[in-house]
Motif scaffolding. Structure first.
Motif, PDB file in Angstrom:
ATOM      1  N   ASP A 129       0.846  -1.183   0.000  1.00  0.00           N
ATOM      2  CA  ASP A 129       0.000   0.000   0.000  1.00  0.00           C
ATOM      3  C   ASP A 129       0.887   1.241   0.000  1.00  0.00           C
ATOM      4  N   GLU A 130       0.296   2.425  -0.038  1.00  0.00           N
ATOM      5  CA  GLU A 130       1.070   3.662  -0.168  1.00  0.00           C
ATOM      6  C   GLU A 130       1.918   3.969   1.063  1.00  0.00           C
ATOM      7  N   ASN A 131       1.613   3.296   2.187  1.00  0.00           N
ATOM      8  CA  ASN A 131       2.383   3.513   3.413  1.00  0.00           C
ATOM      9  C   ASN A 131       3.521   2.523   3.588  1.00  0.00           C
ATOM     10  N   GLY A 132       3.602   1.517   2.697  1.00  0.00           N
ATOM     11  CA  GLY A 132       4.695   0.563   2.759  1.00  0.00           C
ATOM     12  C   GLY A 132       4.354  -0.772   3.382  1.00  0.00           C
ATOM     13  N   THR A 133       3.106  -0.988   3.742  1.00  0.00           N
ATOM     14  CA  THR A 133       2.698  -2.285   4.267  1.00  0.00           C
ATOM     15  C   THR A 133       2.546  -3.266   3.122  1.00  0.00           C
ATOM     16  N   GLY A 134       3.221  -4.413   3.218  1.00  0.00           N
ATOM     17  CA  GLY A 134       3.201  -5.400   2.146  1.00  0.00           C
ATOM     18  C   GLY A 134       2.290  -6.573   2.463  1.00  0.00           C
ATOM     19  N   THR A 135       1.704  -7.165   1.413  1.00  0.00           N
ATOM     20  CA  THR A 135       0.776  -8.284   1.558  1.00  0.00           C
ATOM     21  C   THR A 135       0.987  -9.269   0.417  1.00  0.00           C
ATOM     22  N   VAL A 136       0.913 -10.576   0.744  1.00  0.00           N
ATOM     23  CA  VAL A 136       0.961 -11.598  -0.303  1.00  0.00           C
ATOM     24  C   VAL A 136      -0.440 -11.778  -0.876  1.00  0.00           C
ATOM     25  N   LYS A 201      10.431   0.157  -8.883  1.00  0.00           N
ATOM     26  CA  LYS A 201       9.731   1.435  -9.064  1.00  0.00           C
ATOM     27  C   LYS A 201       8.258   1.140  -9.278  1.00  0.00           C
ATOM     28  N   LEU A 202       7.409   1.812  -8.483  1.00  0.00           N
ATOM     29  CA  LEU A 202       5.970   1.619  -8.561  1.00  0.00           C
ATOM     30  C   LEU A 202       5.324   2.907  -9.077  1.00  0.00           C
ATOM     31  N   PRO A 203       5.068   3.003 -10.381  1.00  0.00           N
ATOM     32  CA  PRO A 203       4.476   4.233 -10.936  1.00  0.00           C
ATOM     33  C   PRO A 203       3.044   4.443 -10.455  1.00  0.00           C
ATOM     34  N   SER A 204       2.654   5.704 -10.321  1.00  0.00           N
ATOM     35  CA  SER A 204       1.270   6.072  -9.974  1.00  0.00           C
ATOM     36  C   SER A 204       0.769   5.311  -8.757  1.00  0.00           C
ATOM     37  N   HIS A 205       1.622   5.212  -7.741  1.00  0.00           N
ATOM     38  CA  HIS A 205       1.344   4.325  -6.617  1.00  0.00           C
ATOM     39  C   HIS A 205       1.036   5.069  -5.321  1.00  0.00           C
ATOM     40  N   GLY A 206       1.599   6.255  -5.140  1.00  0.00           N
ATOM     41  CA  GLY A 206       1.490   6.964  -3.870  1.00  0.00           C
ATOM     42  C   GLY A 206       0.191   7.724  -3.716  1.00  0.00           C
ATOM     43  N   PRO A 207       0.025   8.389  -2.560  1.00  0.00           N
ATOM     44  CA  PRO A 207      -1.227   9.131  -2.310  1.00  0.00           C
ATOM     45  C   PRO A 207      -1.456  10.276  -3.276  1.00  0.00           C
ATOM     46  N   GLY A 208      -0.376  10.820  -3.864  1.00  0.00           N
ATOM     47  CA  GLY A 208      -0.516  11.871  -4.865  1.00  0.00           C
ATOM     48  C   GLY A 208      -0.444  11.343  -6.285  1.00  0.00           C
ATOM     49  N   ASN A 209      -0.552  10.008  -6.435  1.00  0.00           N
ATOM     50  CA  ASN A 209      -0.516   9.334  -7.735  1.00  0.00           C
ATOM     51  C   ASN A 209       0.840   9.459  -8.419  1.00  0.00           C
ATOM     52  N   ASP A 210       1.920   9.631  -7.628  1.00  0.00           N
ATOM     53  CA  ASP A 210       3.279   9.624  -8.158  1.00  0.00           C
ATOM     54  C   ASP A 210       3.977   8.323  -7.789  1.00  0.00           C
ATOM     55  N   GLU A 211       5.164   8.121  -8.373  1.00  0.00           N
ATOM     56  CA  GLU A 211       5.857   6.858  -8.143  1.00  0.00           C
ATOM     57  C   GLU A 211       6.447   6.767  -6.737  1.00  0.00           C
ATOM     58  N   GLN A 212       6.558   5.522  -6.261  1.00  0.00           N
ATOM     59  CA  GLN A 212       7.252   5.212  -5.021  1.00  0.00           C
ATOM     60  C   GLN A 212       8.300   4.149  -5.306  1.00  0.00           C
ATOM     61  N   TYR A 213       9.307   4.061  -4.425  1.00  0.00           N
ATOM     62  CA  TYR A 213      10.440   3.167  -4.651  1.00  0.00           C
ATOM     63  C   TYR A 213      10.663   2.257  -3.449  1.00  0.00           C
ATOM     64  N   LEU A 214      11.165   1.046  -3.744  1.00  0.00           N
ATOM     65  CA  LEU A 214      11.540   0.123  -2.683  1.00  0.00           C
ATOM     66  C   LEU A 214      12.694  -0.740  -3.165  1.00  0.00           C
ATOM     67  N   LYS A 215      13.401  -1.342  -2.208  1.00  0.00           N
ATOM     68  CA  LYS A 215      14.427  -2.316  -2.582  1.00  0.00           C
ATOM     69  C   LYS A 215      14.136  -3.632  -1.885  1.00  0.00           C
ATOM     70  N   LEU A 216      14.445  -4.714  -2.595  1.00  0.00           N
ATOM     71  CA  LEU A 216      14.271  -6.063  -2.091  1.00  0.00           C
ATOM     72  C   LEU A 216      15.636  -6.722  -1.940  1.00  0.00           C
ATOM     73  N   LYS A 217      15.801  -7.521  -0.905  1.00  0.00           N
ATOM     74  CA  LYS A 217      16.951  -8.419  -0.803  1.00  0.00           C
ATOM     75  C   LYS A 217      16.405  -9.828  -0.690  1.00  0.00           C
ATOM     76  N   LEU A 218      16.795 -10.685  -1.632  1.00  0.00           N
ATOM     77  CA  LEU A 218      16.329 -12.061  -1.614  1.00  0.00           C
ATOM     78  C   LEU A 218      17.180 -12.870  -0.638  1.00  0.00           C
ATOM     79  N   THR A 219      16.550 -13.433   0.372  1.00  0.00           N
ATOM     80  CA  THR A 219      17.278 -14.171   1.403  1.00  0.00           C
ATOM     81  C   THR A 219      17.234 -15.680   1.190  1.00  0.00           C
ATOM     82  N   ASN A 220      16.323 -16.154   0.338  1.00  0.00           N
ATOM     83  CA  ASN A 220      16.251 -17.577   0.029  1.00  0.00           C
ATOM     84  C   ASN A 220      15.606 -17.747  -1.334  1.00  0.00           C
TER      85      ASN A 220
END
Length: 243
Positions: A129-136, A201-220
Motif C-alpha cells: 500500500d502507499e504507506n509501505g505495508t506489504g501483503t501476499v 519502481k511503482l508508478p502512480s502508486h502513492g497518495p498523490g498518484n506519483d511513483e514510489q520506490y523500494l528495494k528487495l533483498k532475496l534471502t532464500n
C-alpha cells in the motif's frame, strides 16, 4: 579601606550587570511540512516566525545545520541521510527554539515469501500500500489491482504487466546494496538470485498518484518453487533515498 574597596567592586558589578544587553526572544517558525520530493531533493514549507526583522532560517537534520535561507516560507534541501528535519529562526547570533520536526523514514519487513505462479494454492503475488505495508496475494480478480510483483511461469521476479496486464512495476537488479534508487535501467522482470538486491519502481502508486520506490533483498531462492525476501520501502513519493 578594604571595606571601601569591596563596596566599589560590588558597585562596578552592579553597573555591568545593569548595562548588559537583554537577549531578544525570537518566535520559532511553525507548521513545518514536507511539500514534495524529486530525486534526492526535498521541498519543505512552513509558517514564518512572527518576530519582526529576523535574518532568516537555519535548517537542521538531526542536530546538524545543513542549510540557511532568508525570510521565505519554502525552500529545497538535499539531505545526505534520512532523519528528522527542523527549522530555527535567527537574528544575528540569536536563534529561536526549533520548529516541529518532520521525518524522512522508510518501512522495512523481512521473511516475506512468494511462490512460483504454477504452484497450486500458494500465493505468487505481492503488493504494497502507499504507506509501505506489504501483503501476499493470489491471482484472483479481486487482487488484480493491488499486486505489484510476482513470480511468473518462467520463475522471473516480474511485473504483473508481463503476463496478466494488471499493474505495471519496474524492477532492476543492483550489483550491491543501494542507499539511493537508480534513476534508469529498470525492466519488467529480473531472474531471482539468492542474496541479490533489486530496486522496484511503482508508478502512480502513492497518495498523490506519483511513483514510489523500494528495494528487495532475496534471502532464500528455491528455483521453480519460491523466494523469500526482505524489503525497504520509501513512502515519500519520488524520493530515491533508502538510508
Amino acid at each position: 579601606m578594604k571595606r571601601l574597596t569591596l563596596l566599589l567592586v560590588i558597585a562596578s558589578l552592579l553597573i555591568v550587570v545593569g548595562c548588559s544587553e537583554e537577549v531578544e526572544a525570537i518566535n520559532p517558525p511553525s507548521n513545518l511540512e514536507i511539500v514534495e520530493a524529486d530525486g534526492l531533493e526535498i521541498t519543505i514549507g512552513w509558517d514564518e516566525s512572527t518576530t519582526a526583522d529576523i535574518d532568516g532560517y537555519i535548517v537542521y537534520l538531526g542536530t546538524n545545520a545543513i542549510d540557511t535561507v532568508g525570510t521565505v516560507a519554502v525552500t529545497n534541501i538535499t539531505p545526505l541521510t534520512l532523519g528528522t528535519i527542523t527549522l530555527k529562526a535567527y537574528k544575528g547570533d540569536n536563534t529561536s527554539d526549533a520548529s516541529n520536526g518532520v521525518m524522512t523514514t522508510v518501512v522495512t519487513a523481512s521473511n516475506q515469501t512468494i511462490y512460483d505462479y504454477d504452484i497450486t494454492a500458494q500465493p505468487s503475488g505481492y503488493g504494497w500500500d502507499e504507506n509501505g505495508t506489504g501483503t501476499v496475494y493470489n491471482f484472483t480478480q479481486q487482487d488484480s489491482l493491488v499486486i505489484d510483483i510476482y513470480l511468473d511461469k518462467d520463475f522471473y521476479l516480474a511485473s504483473p504487466s508481463t503476463y496478466t496486464k494488471y499493474n505495471t512495476s519496474y524492477i532492476q537488479r543492483a550489483s550491491s546494496d543501494v542507499a539511493v534508487a537508480p534513476a534508469t535501467g529498470y525492466g519488467n522482470a529480473e531472474y531471482p538470485y539468492e542474496d541479490s538486491i533489486y530496486v522496484v519502481k511503482l508508478p502512480s502508486h502513492g497518495p498523490g498518484n506519483d511513483e514510489q520506490y523500494l528495494k528487495l533483498k532475496l534471502t532464500n531462492v528455491i528455483t521453480d518453487s519460491l523466494v523469500t525476501f526482505e524489503y525497504t520501502f520509501q513512502p515519500l513519493e519520488k524520493y530515491l533515498r533508502f538510508e
